[in-house]
Scaffold this active site. Structure first.
Site, PDB file in Angstrom:
ATOM      1  N   ASP A 125       3.030 -10.065   6.329  1.00 55.56           N
ATOM      2  CA  ASP A 125       3.718  -9.197   5.364  1.00 55.56           C
ATOM      3  C   ASP A 125       4.929  -8.567   6.042  1.00 55.56           C
ATOM      4  O   ASP A 125       4.961  -8.422   7.260  1.00 55.56           O
ATOM      5  CB  ASP A 125       2.796  -8.049   4.923  1.00 55.56           C
ATOM      6  N   ARG A 176       7.413 -16.026   1.923  1.00 55.98           N
ATOM      7  CA  ARG A 176       7.187 -15.304   0.658  1.00 55.98           C
ATOM      8  C   ARG A 176       8.451 -14.474   0.412  1.00 55.98           C
ATOM      9  O   ARG A 176       8.854 -13.696   1.273  1.00 55.98           O
ATOM     10  CB  ARG A 176       5.986 -14.376   0.745  1.00 55.98           C
TER      11      ARG A 176
HETATM   12  C1  LIG Z   1       2.113 -11.268  -3.695  1.00 56.18           C
HETATM   13  C2  LIG Z   1       3.023 -10.149  -3.333  1.00 56.18           C
HETATM   14  C3  LIG Z   1       3.165  -9.778  -2.012  1.00 56.18           C
HETATM   15  C4  LIG Z   1       4.057  -8.764  -1.657  1.00 56.18           C
HETATM   16  N1  LIG Z   1       4.276  -8.505  -0.320  1.00 56.18           N
HETATM   17  C5  LIG Z   1       5.209  -7.594   0.022  1.00 56.18           C
HETATM   18  C6  LIG Z   1       5.586  -7.404   1.382  1.00 56.18           C
HETATM   19  O1  LIG Z   1       5.085  -8.059   2.299  1.00 56.18           O
HETATM   20  N2  LIG Z   1       6.535  -6.475   1.648  1.00 56.18           N
HETATM   21  C7  LIG Z   1       7.152  -5.734   0.664  1.00 56.18           C
HETATM   22  O2  LIG Z   1       8.031  -4.905   0.980  1.00 56.18           O
HETATM   23  N3  LIG Z   1       6.797  -5.895  -0.623  1.00 56.18           N
HETATM   24  C8  LIG Z   1       5.860  -6.799  -0.971  1.00 56.18           C
HETATM   25  N4  LIG Z   1       5.541  -6.987  -2.293  1.00 56.18           N
HETATM   26  C9  LIG Z   1       6.021  -6.005  -3.307  1.00 56.18           C
HETATM   27  C10 LIG Z   1       7.361  -6.378  -3.856  1.00 56.18           C
HETATM   28  O3  LIG Z   1       8.335  -6.222  -2.866  1.00 56.18           O
HETATM   29  C11 LIG Z   1       7.744  -5.490  -5.051  1.00 56.18           C
HETATM   30  O4  LIG Z   1       7.801  -4.170  -4.671  1.00 56.18           O
HETATM   31  C12 LIG Z   1       6.780  -5.581  -6.230  1.00 56.18           C
HETATM   32  O5  LIG Z   1       6.353  -6.899  -6.423  1.00 56.18           O
HETATM   33  C13 LIG Z   1       7.497  -5.116  -7.515  1.00 56.18           C
HETATM   34  O6  LIG Z   1       8.618  -5.911  -7.759  1.00 56.18           O
HETATM   35  P1  LIG Z   1       8.705  -6.995  -8.919  1.00 56.18           P
HETATM   36  O7  LIG Z   1       9.477  -8.174  -8.393  1.00 56.18           O
HETATM   37  O8  LIG Z   1       7.355  -7.317  -9.431  1.00 56.18           O
HETATM   38  O9  LIG Z   1       9.648  -6.367 -10.008  1.00 56.18           O
HETATM   39  P2  LIG Z   1       9.573  -4.957 -10.749  1.00 56.18           P
HETATM   40  O10 LIG Z   1      10.753  -4.954 -11.651  1.00 56.18           O
HETATM   41  O11 LIG Z   1       9.447  -3.850  -9.772  1.00 56.18           O
HETATM   42  O12 LIG Z   1       8.227  -5.062 -11.576  1.00 56.18           O
HETATM   43  C14 LIG Z   1       8.114  -5.823 -12.763  1.00 56.18           C
HETATM   44  C15 LIG Z   1       6.938  -5.265 -13.550  1.00 56.18           C
HETATM   45  O13 LIG Z   1       5.721  -5.524 -12.839  1.00 56.18           O
HETATM   46  C16 LIG Z   1       4.833  -4.388 -12.916  1.00 56.18           C
HETATM   47  N5  LIG Z   1       4.534  -3.959 -11.531  1.00 56.18           N
HETATM   48  C17 LIG Z   1       5.186  -4.333 -10.416  1.00 56.18           C
HETATM   49  N6  LIG Z   1       4.580  -3.844  -9.320  1.00 56.18           N
HETATM   50  C18 LIG Z   1       3.514  -3.133  -9.747  1.00 56.18           C
HETATM   51  C19 LIG Z   1       2.471  -2.393  -9.102  1.00 56.18           C
HETATM   52  N7  LIG Z   1       2.392  -2.282  -7.761  1.00 56.18           N
HETATM   53  N8  LIG Z   1       1.520  -1.814  -9.886  1.00 56.18           N
HETATM   54  C20 LIG Z   1       1.546  -1.916 -11.221  1.00 56.18           C
HETATM   55  N9  LIG Z   1       2.512  -2.607 -11.879  1.00 56.18           N
HETATM   56  C21 LIG Z   1       3.477  -3.205 -11.177  1.00 56.18           C
HETATM   57  C22 LIG Z   1       5.534  -3.358 -13.744  1.00 56.18           C
HETATM   58  O14 LIG Z   1       5.064  -3.522 -15.070  1.00 56.18           O
HETATM   59  C23 LIG Z   1       6.982  -3.738 -13.694  1.00 56.18           C
HETATM   60  O15 LIG Z   1       7.698  -3.372 -14.833  1.00 56.18           O
HETATM   61  C24 LIG Z   1       4.734  -8.041  -2.668  1.00 56.18           C
HETATM   62  C25 LIG Z   1       4.582  -8.405  -4.003  1.00 56.18           C
HETATM   63  C26 LIG Z   1       3.763  -9.447  -4.347  1.00 56.18           C
HETATM   64  C27 LIG Z   1       3.673  -9.863  -5.774  1.00 56.18           C
END
Ligand SMILES: Cc1cc2nc3c(=O)[nH]c(=O)nc-3n(C[C@H](O)[C@H](O)[C@H](O)COP(=O)(O)OP(=O)(O)OC[C@H]3O[C@@H](n4cnc5c(N)ncnc54)[C@H](O)[C@@H]3O)c2cc1C
Length: 306
Positions: A125, A176
């Protein structure tokens, strides 16, 4: 909205622990390997792959970091004995990065070797920007040592990411790609919602063009459809990329991806430190507290999140 999110995040410590547990049980598989495996089994039955993350407290001793190494060993054994379709995700701070680079690297090497014994894979991560250079350096060093069952995460909100992709390209890294979850200063990170989206697409295109296997990690509907468009444009078969989502977040959108013939991997965190982990993460990024509050209200009123 940001103000409301911050207010929700600030109020969290006052929320009774059992209520936090009820809310977070949607996003965290439980305290034990057995509970994590049960969740992974259910996901596998729905045609979804998984990546298991052992939640760590802020590690302050080498012994605590070794405990996490041991927990991953148990996870690999359980994945193998229960024939689960899952790899693992690790955080370098959990393996002792703040205690010393070399100590952390030894722990990571151990986890990656344990994974290799059962043909498994380790995703590192990406944490906040104080860890980025060390994380990429460690990833590169492991690959140079011939440890190939390891991949890393890049964050589209960081301005440096496109350069990192170009520098890592000769390794054909397994990446990722996500937006990034920490709050970073504008000097090093895009803060505007659309700028992050645009950079995500730019980075994804560059990774695919250079032959990387990419885990497209997002719940953003627009980015998901851009991802679908780009993998088609590059003529990739379904085994050559995957989508990734977090446990409990937009499961209906995940189901749609599966129905459309894509592969999806779900991030499954578990561990006894779930409470301090949840609090820390929610307070680090109040936007997440806002998402969860909104989702909880939707559920109370019977609206189903896609
Ligand atoms: C499999 C996976 C691994 C990840 N690993 C890392 C990592 O190693 N380092 C890092 O910095 N970030 C990591 N992330 C988090 C990522 O960086 C984002 O902060 C997160 O995915 C929200 O961004 P989004 O692209 O979904 O878009 P957004 O526009 O933020 O979200 C789209 C929609 O998804 C929903 N949503 C998103 N996140 C959440 C949540 N946590 N709880 C509830 N609803 C939510 C909401 O409805 C939102 O409107 C990871 C995410 C995923 C999916």
């Amino acid at each position: 909205m940001a103000l409301l999110d911050r207010a929700i995040a600030r109020l969290l410590p006052a929320v009774p622990r059992p209520l936090v547990q009820r809310i977070s049980s949607r996003y965290i598989a439980g305290e034990t390997v057995a509970k994590a495996c049960r969740t992974v089994k259910q996901l596998n039955e729905q045609g979804k792959m998984a990546t298991i993350d052992v939640l760590g407290e802020e590690i302050s001793t080498p012994e605590a970091a070794l405990e996490i190494v041991g927990a991953y060993h148990d996870v690999f054994e359980a994945i193998q004995s229960e024939h689960l379709d899952s790899n693992v995700s690790v955080k370098l701070t959990g393996l002792g990065l703040e205690l010393g680079y070399d100590l952390c690297k030894r722990n990571l090497q151990t986890v990656v070797r344990h994974a290799a014994e059962s043909g498994n894979f380790v995703r590192i991560d990406m944490e906040d920007s104080s860890c980025t250079s060390d994380t990429l350096r460690m990833y590169r060093e492991l690959r140079d040592e011939g440890l190939d069952n390891v991949g890393v995460v890049l964050q589209a909100y960081l301005r440096r990411t496109i350069r990192d992709i170009r520098e890592l390209a000769p390794l054909r890294p397994n990446i990722r790609l996500c937006k990034g979850i920490y709050i970073e200063p504008p000097l090093i990170a895009y803060r505007d919602f659309d700028a992050v989206r645009q950079n995500f697409v730019l980075c994804l295109r560059e990774l695919l063009r250079r032959g990387s296997y990419v885990g497209i990690a997002t719940h953003d509907k627009w980015l998901i459809s851009e991802g679908q468009r780009l993998v088609e444009e590059h003529g990739l078969s379904r085994a050559e990329y995957e989508f990734q989502m977090l446990l409990g977040v937009t499961p209906a959108a995940g189901d749609r991806l599966i129905r459309d013939g894509h592969r999806l991997r779900v991030y499954v965190p578990f561990g006894k430190h779930w409470y301090s982990y949840s609090m820390r993460r929610l307070q680090e990024n109040p936007k997440i507290a806002g998402y969860i509050a909104g989702d909880t209200v939707d559920r109370l009123f019977g609206r189903n999140g896609a």
